[in-house]
Design a protein around this motif. Structure first.
Motif, PDB file in Angstrom:
ATOM      1  N   ILE A  99     -83.990  22.269 -11.908  1.00 28.44           N
ATOM      2  CA  ILE A  99     -83.784  20.973 -12.571  1.00 28.44           C
ATOM      3  C   ILE A  99     -82.778  20.133 -11.800  1.00 28.44           C
ATOM      4  N   LEU A 100     -81.678  20.752 -11.358  1.00 25.37           N
ATOM      5  CA  LEU A 100     -80.666  20.012 -10.598  1.00 25.37           C
ATOM      6  C   LEU A 100     -81.214  19.540  -9.253  1.00 25.37           C
ATOM      7  N   SER A 101     -81.999  20.366  -8.602  1.00 29.83           N
ATOM      8  CA  SER A 101     -82.586  19.964  -7.314  1.00 29.83           C
ATOM      9  C   SER A 101     -83.529  18.783  -7.477  1.00 29.83           C
ATOM     10  N   LYS A 102     -84.308  18.803  -8.545  1.00 30.30           N
ATOM     11  CA  LYS A 102     -85.216  17.686  -8.796  1.00 30.30           C
ATOM     12  C   LYS A 102     -84.447  16.395  -9.050  1.00 30.30           C
ATOM     13  N   GLN A 103     -83.360  16.499  -9.784  1.00 28.87           N
ATOM     14  CA  GLN A 103     -82.553  15.314 -10.051  1.00 28.87           C
ATOM     15  C   GLN A 103     -81.902  14.778  -8.782  1.00 28.87           C
ATOM     16  N   LEU A 104     -81.449  15.664  -7.909  1.00 29.74           N
ATOM     17  CA  LEU A 104     -80.854  15.229  -6.646  1.00 29.74           C
ATOM     18  C   LEU A 104     -81.883  14.526  -5.758  1.00 29.74           C
ATOM     19  N   LYS A 105     -83.097  15.045  -5.692  1.00 30.85           N
ATOM     20  CA  LYS A 105     -84.130  14.407  -4.875  1.00 30.85           C
ATOM     21  C   LYS A 105     -84.476  13.021  -5.409  1.00 30.85           C
ATOM     22  N   GLU A 106     -84.572  12.910  -6.726  1.00 33.12           N
ATOM     23  CA  GLU A 106     -84.853  11.603  -7.316  1.00 33.12           C
ATOM     24  C   GLU A 106     -83.731  10.613  -7.029  1.00 33.12           C
ATOM     25  N   ALA A 107     -82.484  11.092  -7.064  1.00 36.13           N
ATOM     26  CA  ALA A 107     -81.357  10.209  -6.758  1.00 36.13           C
ATOM     27  C   ALA A 107     -81.392   9.772  -5.297  1.00 36.13           C
ATOM     28  N   ALA A 108     -81.746  10.686  -4.385  1.00 35.26           N
ATOM     29  CA  ALA A 108     -81.823  10.328  -2.965  1.00 35.26           C
ATOM     30  C   ALA A 108     -82.914   9.288  -2.708  1.00 35.26           C
ATOM     31  N   ILE A 109     -84.074   9.433  -3.373  1.00 37.12           N
ATOM     32  CA  ILE A 109     -85.152   8.450  -3.209  1.00 37.12           C
ATOM     33  C   ILE A 109     -84.718   7.084  -3.723  1.00 37.12           C
ATOM     34  N   CYS A 110     -83.984   7.085  -4.828  1.00 38.53           N
ATOM     35  CA  CYS A 110     -83.515   5.819  -5.393  1.00 38.53           C
ATOM     36  C   CYS A 110     -82.536   5.128  -4.450  1.00 38.53           C
ATOM     37  N   ILE A 111     -81.661   5.896  -3.840  1.00 38.73           N
ATOM     38  CA  ILE A 111     -80.683   5.316  -2.920  1.00 38.73           C
ATOM     39  C   ILE A 111     -81.370   4.787  -1.671  1.00 38.73           C
ATOM     40  N   LYS A 112     -82.416   5.481  -1.177  1.00 41.75           N
ATOM     41  CA  LYS A 112     -83.153   5.013   0.005  1.00 41.75           C
ATOM     42  C   LYS A 112     -83.818   3.673  -0.258  1.00 41.75           C
ATOM     43  N   SER A 113     -84.346   3.500  -1.451  1.00 42.16           N
ATOM     44  CA  SER A 113     -84.991   2.229  -1.766  1.00 42.16           C
ATOM     45  C   SER A 113     -84.002   1.076  -1.848  1.00 42.16           C
ATOM     46  N   ILE A 114     -82.738   1.372  -2.111  1.00 47.86           N
ATOM     47  CA  ILE A 114     -81.729   0.312  -2.204  1.00 47.86           C
ATOM     48  C   ILE A 114     -81.167  -0.018  -0.831  1.00 47.86           C
ATOM     49  N   ALA A 115     -80.722   0.984  -0.077  1.00 49.57           N
ATOM     50  CA  ALA A 115     -80.099   0.777   1.242  1.00 49.57           C
ATOM     51  C   ALA A 115     -80.613   1.838   2.191  1.00 49.57           C
ATOM     52  N   PRO A 116     -81.771   1.603   2.821  1.00 48.31           N
ATOM     53  CA  PRO A 116     -82.363   2.667   3.653  1.00 48.31           C
ATOM     54  C   PRO A 116     -81.609   2.940   4.937  1.00 48.31           C
ATOM     55  N   GLU A 117     -80.915   1.962   5.483  1.00 48.61           N
ATOM     56  CA  GLU A 117     -80.276   2.132   6.783  1.00 48.61           C
ATOM     57  C   GLU A 117     -78.768   2.281   6.696  1.00 48.61           C
ATOM     58  N   SER A 118     -78.229   2.372   5.498  1.00 50.16           N
ATOM     59  CA  SER A 118     -76.765   2.416   5.370  1.00 50.16           C
ATOM     60  C   SER A 118     -76.239   3.801   5.702  1.00 50.16           C
ATOM     61  N   LYS A 119     -75.004   3.808   6.138  1.00 51.93           N
ATOM     62  CA  LYS A 119     -74.359   5.091   6.438  1.00 51.93           C
ATOM     63  C   LYS A 119     -74.118   5.893   5.164  1.00 51.93           C
ATOM     64  N   GLN A 120     -73.947   5.179   4.059  1.00 54.71           N
ATOM     65  CA  GLN A 120     -73.729   5.876   2.804  1.00 54.71           C
ATOM     66  C   GLN A 120     -74.940   6.703   2.430  1.00 54.71           C
ATOM     67  N   LEU A 121     -76.118   6.199   2.748  1.00 55.65           N
ATOM     68  CA  LEU A 121     -77.340   6.943   2.455  1.00 55.65           C
ATOM     69  C   LEU A 121     -77.374   8.254   3.212  1.00 55.65           C
ATOM     70  N   LYS A 122     -76.959   8.199   4.503  1.00 54.44           N
ATOM     71  CA  LYS A 122     -76.980   9.421   5.298  1.00 54.44           C
ATOM     72  C   LYS A 122     -76.019  10.455   4.730  1.00 54.44           C
ATOM     73  N   GLY A 123     -74.862   9.967   4.266  1.00 61.43           N
ATOM     74  CA  GLY A 123     -73.901  10.906   3.687  1.00 61.43           C
ATOM     75  C   GLY A 123     -74.417  11.534   2.415  1.00 61.43           C
ATOM     76  N   VAL A 124     -75.025  10.733   1.539  1.00 67.31           N
ATOM     77  CA  VAL A 124     -75.570  11.269   0.290  1.00 67.31           C
ATOM     78  C   VAL A 124     -76.708  12.224   0.564  1.00 67.31           C
ATOM     79  N   SER A 125     -77.569  11.853   1.553  1.00 69.39           N
ATOM     80  CA  SER A 125     -78.685  12.736   1.892  1.00 69.39           C
ATOM     81  C   SER A 125     -78.196  14.057   2.427  1.00 69.39           C
ATOM     82  N   ARG A 126     -77.133  14.002   3.252  1.00 68.56           N
ATOM     83  CA  ARG A 126     -76.571  15.242   3.793  1.00 68.56           C
ATOM     84  C   ARG A 126     -76.011  16.120   2.677  1.00 68.56           C
ATOM     85  N   ILE A 127     -75.347  15.482   1.711  1.00 74.11           N
ATOM     86  CA  ILE A 127     -74.771  16.248   0.603  1.00 74.11           C
ATOM     87  C   ILE A 127     -75.877  16.857  -0.256  1.00 74.11           C
ATOM     88  N   SER A 128     -76.931  16.064  -0.513  1.00 69.14           N
ATOM     89  CA  SER A 128     -78.023  16.584  -1.336  1.00 69.14           C
ATOM     90  C   SER A 128     -78.744  17.728  -0.640  1.00 69.14           C
TER      91      SER A 128
END
Length: 523
Positions: free
Chosen positions: A477-506
């Protein structure tokens, strides 16, 4: 011609002719006495004064200004209405001092304190009790200190908001029992009250309603009844303490609405036979956890015994054969559920505070020697002693003696013969719990960490498999929620450095391998 007497404040003149004119009004004033006034049962005070004045035909004529001053608000008013009007209309400011003059104390309605008791088992109640006792000690040590100094320095704002006297039960009677509940059956009775199984007419849930056998309002048992309510209100929110819902007085009887435990009491269960080794461990773990919570609140139970330990039975789903691909549980049958027992501590009528103990002795079969000798320096260890004897009785020793040699053997730390074979660790723990020296008995937390109850190596394969599947489900359940959060962040700022950090953490939380970078910068 008759004569009248003219009165000037501070001075009395001799009688003068009647045709003398009053200097203040310029007209002739005359008050003649009639025979009706003389015969009246309660003559006017002015008439009394005239009758006491010597003269041929006395009459009275006070100055006009003084008569005007005697009139209040243009009409005769009683003292009660005068006070009400003076309280409703603000008084004028004094010309001498420039501030509002003080009115009569009864003219202003004082704000009443809230009609609610102070629970001595709450942190605020304990603080107030400590402050009051400290105020009494300081007053006895230094009697020259005035009272207002103690009130200003020792009484907190919380104490000012609470009444100093307890609200009597006779003033709190509420008719609720037959209006809100449907009585189903009697499930238990004791010396002070009876417990009924009732269903709430509104929510449809079943509750255990405890009613005092006799009216307690105004009796010697009123304090004990309120003490049980105070303890339930503070402690009735732990999974191993019987849950508390409400309490009220009805027909001067105390009524407490508690959780209904469908498994009855431990005493009822022991009539079927002793507990097994697995059941003994669960009983010891649950009651020790409940005592740890009670002791952490600076309170003690002082009446632990099988009759005050209740069993709750619940059916819970097994995760042994759970498939994560299933969308629902509509196809599950009874084989997928198992009955789980939970032991809960109840009947909190003897609970007292460690800071200000007021001990009411419980069942003598389960009390240690120090309590019987009024030594209250180790009250928490008295609960441990009672729990030890409860476990011994649950293991098959039979009913405990009320007196005699066997009673003294238990107080010397000697275990009776048991019908089943227990492990050496269990026997050592039971012996330590009934040690004659209270300092040698383990605390509730030490019991939970004992090898008998330690989860390492003591759980069955089925229990470990169940816990493993439950943790897998949580991780999915937690993994599914993390993936959904990562997809949501990509749709907002796909090229931002913050996205890379969140993706790395997830990815790291999910379990994927990530490259680690090491910084060689020195500061």
């Amino acid at each position: 011609m008759s004569y009248f007497k003219r009165i000037i404040p501070g001075k009395v003149k001799e009688p003068e002719p009647q045709n003398d004119l009053d200097s203040s009004s310029g007209c002739e004033l005359s008050f003649e006495l009639s025979s009706d006034n003389l015969r009246s049962p309660s003559p006017n005070p002015i008439i009394k004064y005239m009758l006491s004045t010597p003269g041929p035909n006395p009459s009275f004529s006070p100055p006009y200004k003084k008569v005007r001053a005697l009139r209040l608000f243009d009409s005769p008013l009683t003292p009660k209405t005068i006070i009400q009007k003076s309280a409703a209309t603000p008084a004028p400011r004094s010309r001498l001092f420039g501030d509002k003059p003080r009115a009569v104390a009864s003219a202003y309605q004082k704000t009443e304190k809230p009609a609610a008791n102070v629970n001595p088992f709450t942190p605020n109640g304990m603080l107030l009790t400590k402050k009051r006792s400290r105020s009494i000690r300081s007053l006895s040590n230094s009697p020259q200190i005035p009272k207002f100094d103690l009130n200003e320095s020792d009484v907190s704002d919380t104490e000012n908001e609470q009444p100093t006297k307890r609200v009597a039960l006779q003033e709190s009677n509420i008719s609720r029992y037959h209006q809100e509940f449907l009585e189903l059956e009697l499930i238990g009775s004791g010396q002070f009250g009876s417990v009924y199984k009732c269903i709430n007419r509104l929510d449809g849930c079943i509750y255990a309603i405890k009613k005092s056998t006799k009216p307690v309002a105004g009796s010697a048992f009123e304090k004990t009844a309120l003490n049980e309510v105070y303890a339930h209100a503070v402690l009735g929110k732990h999974q191993h303490v019987v849950r508390y819902f409400s309490a009220w007085a009805e027909d001067n009887h105390m009524i407490i609405q508690n959780e209904y435990c469908n498994g009855g009491s431990l005493a009822d269960r022991l009539q079927e036979g002793p507990l097994s080794t697995v059941e003994l461990r669960k009983l010891l773990m649950h009651v020790a956890e409940g005592l740890r919570y009670i002791h952490s609140e600076a309170l003690v139970h002082l009446d632990i015994k099988p009759g005050n330990i209740f069993i709750s039975k619940e059916k819970r789903m097994q995760f042994t054969n759970y498939d994560s691909a299933d969308d629902g549980f509509e196809d599950l049958d009874e084989s997928h559920y198992e009955e789980e027992l939970t032991y809960k501590i109840g009947d909190l009528g003897h609970v007292t505070s460690l800071n200000n103990p007021q001990v009411e002795e419980g069942d003598c079969r389960y009390l240690p020697n120090e309590i019987l000798h009024e030594d209250y320096s180790h009250l928490t260890k008295a609960d441990i002693f009672s729990l030890g004897l409860t476990v011994i009785e649950s293991a098959g020793s039979g009913p405990l003696p009320k007196n005699g040699e066997n009673w003294h053997k238990l107080r010397r730390g000697e275990l009776p013969e048991l019908p089943q074979v227990l492990s050496r660790d269990m026997i050592n723990l039971m012996t330590a719990m009934i040690h004659p020296d209270p300092t040698m008995r383990p605390a509730a937390l030490q019991i939970l960490h004992h090898p008998v109850l330690c989860p390492i190596g003591k759980k069955t394969r089925a229990q470990l498999h169940r816990e493993l599947n439950a943790e897998k489900l949580k991780n999915e359940i937690l993994s599914k929620q993390l993936k959904e959060a990562a997809i949501c962040i990509k749709s907002i700022a796909p090229e931002s450095k913050q996205l890379k950090g969140v993706s790395r953490i997830s990815n790291r939380l999910i379990g994927k391998k990530v490259n680690r970078s090491i910084s060689t910068t020195t500061f």
